[in-house]
Motif scaffolding. Structure first.
Motif, mmCIF file in Angstrom:
data_model
loop_
_atom_site.group_PDB
_atom_site.id
_atom_site.type_symbol
_atom_site.label_atom_id
_atom_site.label_comp_id
_atom_site.label_asym_id
_atom_site.label_seq_id
_atom_site.Cartn_x
_atom_site.Cartn_y
_atom_site.Cartn_z
ATOM 1 N N ILE A 20 0.843 -1.202 0.000
ATOM 2 C CA ILE A 20 0.000 0.000 0.000
ATOM 3 C C ILE A 20 0.878 1.253 0.000
ATOM 4 O O ILE A 20 0.645 2.196 -0.766
ATOM 5 C CB ILE A 20 -0.962 -0.008 1.202
ATOM 6 C CG1 ILE A 20 -1.954 -1.176 1.074
ATOM 7 C CG2 ILE A 20 -1.687 1.327 1.329
ATOM 8 C CD1 ILE A 20 -2.731 -1.479 2.354
ATOM 9 N N LEU A 51 -7.031 -3.111 -1.423
ATOM 10 C CA LEU A 51 -5.877 -3.239 -2.310
ATOM 11 C C LEU A 51 -6.341 -3.869 -3.615
ATOM 12 O O LEU A 51 -7.016 -4.899 -3.614
ATOM 13 C CB LEU A 51 -4.827 -4.126 -1.627
ATOM 14 C CG LEU A 51 -3.466 -4.277 -2.289
ATOM 15 C CD1 LEU A 51 -2.759 -2.929 -2.451
ATOM 16 C CD2 LEU A 51 -2.597 -5.229 -1.473
ATOM 17 N N SER A 62 -4.915 1.305 -4.394
ATOM 18 C CA SER A 62 -5.328 1.173 -2.996
ATOM 19 C C SER A 62 -6.301 2.288 -2.630
ATOM 20 O O SER A 62 -6.407 3.294 -3.316
ATOM 21 C CB SER A 62 -4.106 1.210 -2.069
ATOM 22 O OG SER A 62 -3.460 2.464 -2.150
#
Length: 145
Positions: A20, A51, A62
């Motif tokens: 992320i 995600l 994300s």
């Protein structure tokens, strides 16, 4: 035409922090020149994260949902833009809000992205303001259970 396949999943921050963070680093800090100290606001460890992953498992996008029904940190890698990844992340974020009973959803949209959010029913809820040197407007969406 080549179809690029991807999927969206809920991602625990402790497990997926690196993936992320890499996406947000590329999109916000490198591309958009957002100062790192503004990007890393300390809210990630308690947030719900989504995600987007390519078929091969490569992270490509994300989003983050806070417990007040705030959707933010929506980021899609440049090569995957305009392929439905952002819409899939937004749909998953709205559904996460619904499942948690957060029916009044809000977000801070970069002004260029307002039409993207409007397609999902969000309405402008503020005048333009600057955030990290980028013009934004607050947007809201009320959903039902």
């Amino acid at each position: 035409m080549v179809t690029m396949n991807f999927y969206v999943k809920t991602a625990d921050w402790q497990t997926y922090q690196t993936q992320i963070s890499n996406i947000r680093e590329q999109v916000f800090i490198q591309e958009q020149q957002v100062p790192a100290e503004l990007e890393w606001d300390g809210l990630d460890s308690t947030a719900l994260h989504l995600l987007a992953l390519a078929e091969d498992g490569k992270p490509i996008g994300s989003a983050r949902v806070l417990s007040d029904g705030s959707i933010g940190r929506m980021a899609v890698l440049k090569a995957w833009r305009d392929k439905g990844v952002g819409h899939a992340l937004l749909r998953a974020a709205i559904e996460a809000c619904r499942q948690n009973g957060w029916l009044d959803i809000h977000l801070s949209a970069q002004t260029h992205a307002i039409p993207f959010y409007e397609k999902s029913g969000f309405k402008i809820a503020s005048d333009e303001y600057m955030d990290a040197g980028i013009p934004h407007k607050a947007m809201k969406l009320h959903i039902s259970n």
